[in-house]
Design an enzyme around this catalytic site. Structure first.
Site, short mmCIF file in Angstrom:
data_model
loop_
_atom_site.label_atom_id
_atom_site.label_comp_id
_atom_site.label_asym_id
_atom_site.label_seq_id
_atom_site.Cartn_x
_atom_site.Cartn_y
_atom_site.Cartn_z
N ASP A 55 -22.47 5.03 -40.78
CA ASP A 55 -21.81 4.28 -39.42
C ASP A 55 -22.78 4.57 -38.22
OD1 ASP A 55 -18.36 4.15 -40.07
OD2 ASP A 55 -19.96 3.10 -40.92
N CYS B 210 -18.00 -8.74 -46.48
CA CYS B 210 -18.59 -8.72 -45.25
C CYS B 210 -20.05 -8.72 -44.98
CB CYS B 210 -17.63 -7.74 -44.08
SG CYS B 210 -18.45 -6.07 -44.29
N ARG C 166 -17.72 -4.94 -50.54
CA ARG C 166 -16.32 -4.21 -50.09
C ARG C 166 -15.53 -4.50 -51.14
NH1 ARG C 166 -17.24 -3.47 -44.51
NH2 ARG C 166 -15.81 -1.65 -44.72
N LYS D 217 -11.32 4.76 -33.89
CA LYS D 217 -10.74 3.20 -34.51
C LYS D 217 -10.48 3.77 -35.76
CE LYS D 217 -13.97 0.48 -36.04
NZ LYS D 217 -13.74 0.03 -37.49
N ASN D 218 -11.37 4.51 -36.42
CA ASN D 218 -11.16 4.43 -37.67
C ASN D 218 -10.05 5.65 -38.30
OD1 ASN D 218 -12.81 2.57 -38.28
ND2 ASN D 218 -14.57 3.83 -38.97
N ARG E 263 -15.21 -4.89 -31.40
CA ARG E 263 -14.03 -4.53 -32.58
C ARG E 263 -14.19 -2.65 -32.37
NH1 ARG E 263 -15.26 -6.76 -38.27
NH2 ARG E 263 -13.50 -5.00 -38.44
#
Ligand code: EPZ
Length: 418
Positions: free
Chosen positions: A306, A116, A121, A22-23, A398
């Site tokens: 993560d 968030c 952030r 995803k990243n 997500r």
């Protein structure tokens, strides 16, 4: 509001195909606005975030499609010069649109992403470097309004005051079309940053890197070329921890061990057994799970933030005053109160959570709060007795492609519920 119901305990046994990262996908999909022509980007995971980014790019005027994990760019010209709050607030990563768009067009407006659940952030590192490159930045009505006065961005010699994945990606993209050679220091060097650099170089960019220094020789224009996204190391690490926590045995396909060197070292100390089956298939198993004394999250190649929440969940039944310290985000312990609902014994002191083992955990109704915290709830549910209901699972959708199907295939009793 979708939820999943998991009945534990379970032990993962079976096979998992790791999806594309995803990243790596998000910045590479965004970077296509820098270049002319068309291309196919393969192995893009079909996630809420990647589908959402496609809608943002379409809203900006790009002619793009996304089907069966292939992102097709027919025309990356931007006609609308504003990325609206409605979009940006739902996906913070869209802030890395700013660098590439202002490198190619004179004006662009993008909503401030806001914070968030894991922290404020900020985007100060992004804006500071763009200003040095000749971008006039004003913040008005919750938007960043950017204007490039000169015909090209100015190349810069710049040291980021803090290591930032997004800021590194934003400025590398901007510098690839700037006038002159930029030297960027104290950069993030995550595999997802390197995959972006490889894609840009395949499109004609001139980017070199050594340790945390990235040198970008600005070029006149870029021409799109096809690319295959790297496997998702964070998805792989999440399922590895679930395998360990449940003392399972799972074959991972499309697995790239080089992107998880340090986590694999730690997991082997915890009892993970590894068997290489081919260049991209590995069998992982764990019969006895040992505790760890202390792990601190750090920028790559350190232990990834993560994978912090998922590690905490894995230690719930073996931790002996184990300490996990979160150094990247200031509020990335929102999974702790949810894990306590299973009966976990967790104490937070400043940036460290201390884990003291409990013999039994029991299923509970819990709430997902961010992508990675949500997966820690899955791990806890799998090692708990009884029924767990995880609410707000759009967080999982997500970041984890078909997570329910992948877990079901490994023997977990998991069902989606409306
Ligand atoms: C990327 O976010 C990832 N997201 C995050 O993954 C990941 O946790 C993070 O990098 C750290 O590895 C994507 O790649 C889409 P940062 P990013 O800029 O770029 C502070 C997931 O679950 N900072 O490296 O936003 C920031 O607040 C997500 O997939 C500033 O202060 O992270 C944080 O404390 C979650 N000012 C630290 O730096 C800035 O201008 C690292 O953030 C920028 C960042």
């Amino acid at each position: 509001m979708q939820k999943v119901v998991i009945i534990g305990p379970a032990s993962l046994k079976g096979e998992i195909d790791i999806s594309g990262s995803k990243n790596a996908s998000l910045p590479i999909m965004i970077s296509t606005v820098l270049a002319k022509g068309s291309c196919l980007i393969g192995n893009v995971p079909n996630l809420r975030d990647t589908r959402f980014l496609v809608s943002i790019l379409k809203d900006l005027g790009c002619k793009v499609d996304f089907k069966k994990n292939i992102f097709a760019v027919h025309n990356s010209n931007i006609t609308k010069k504003s990325a609206d709050y409605e979009y940006v607030r739902q996906m913070r990563a869209s802030i890395v649109l700013l660098g590439p768009v202002i490198a190619r067009y004179k004006k662009f407006k993008i909503a401030l992403p806001g914070g968030c659940s894991i922290g404020t952030r900020g985007i100060d590192l992004h804006l500071k470097a763009l200003k040095l490159m000749g971008v006039k930045i004003s913040i008005r009505n919750g938007y960043v309004e950017a204007e490039r006065k000169l015909s090209k961005l100015i190349a810069i010699n710049h040291k980021f005051s803090k290591i930032s994945v997004g800021a590194t990606q934003n400025i590398v993209m901007a510098a690839s079309l700037a006038k002159g050679k930029s030297t960027l220091k104290n950069c993030a060097i995550e595999p997802e940053v390197i995959d972006l650099i490889n894609f840009l170089n395949n499109c004609g960019a001139k980017i070199k890197f050594s340790k945390r220094t990235i040198i970008v020789d600005g070029v006149e224009y870029l021409e799109l070329n096809n690319h295959e996204i790297i496997p998702d190391r964070i998805e792989a690490g999440s399922y590895l921890l679930a395998t360990m926590a449940s003392k399972g045995k799972v074959i991972f396909n499309n697995f790239k061990p080089d992107d998880l060197t340090l986590p694999l070292e730690k997991y082997k100390l915890m009892g993970l057994k590894v068997k290489k089956l081919s260049n991209s298939s590995y069998q992982f198993s764990c019969n006895k799970l040992n505790t760890i004394k202390k792990i601190s999250t750090k920028e790559y190649p350190g232990y990834p933030t993560d994978l912090q929440a998922q590690l905490v969940a894995t230690l719930l039944k073996v931790g002996q005053k184990s300490k996990v310290t979160e150094n990247i985000f200031e509020n990335r312990f929102i999974h702790i109160p949810e894990l306590r609902r299973f009966g976990a014994n967790l104490k937070i002191k400043d940036k460290t959570v201390e884990i003291n083992k409990v013999n039994d955990l029991y299923g509970a109704e819990v709430m997902a709060t961010d992508i990675r915290a949500s997966f820690s709830l899955i791990i806890a549910a799998i090692i708990s007795k009884g029924t767990t209901v995880i609410n707000r699972i759009y967080h999982l959708d997500r970041g984890y492609e078909d997570f329910d199907l992948k877990l079901k295939k490994c023997g977990v009793n998991i069902k989606r519920k409306k």
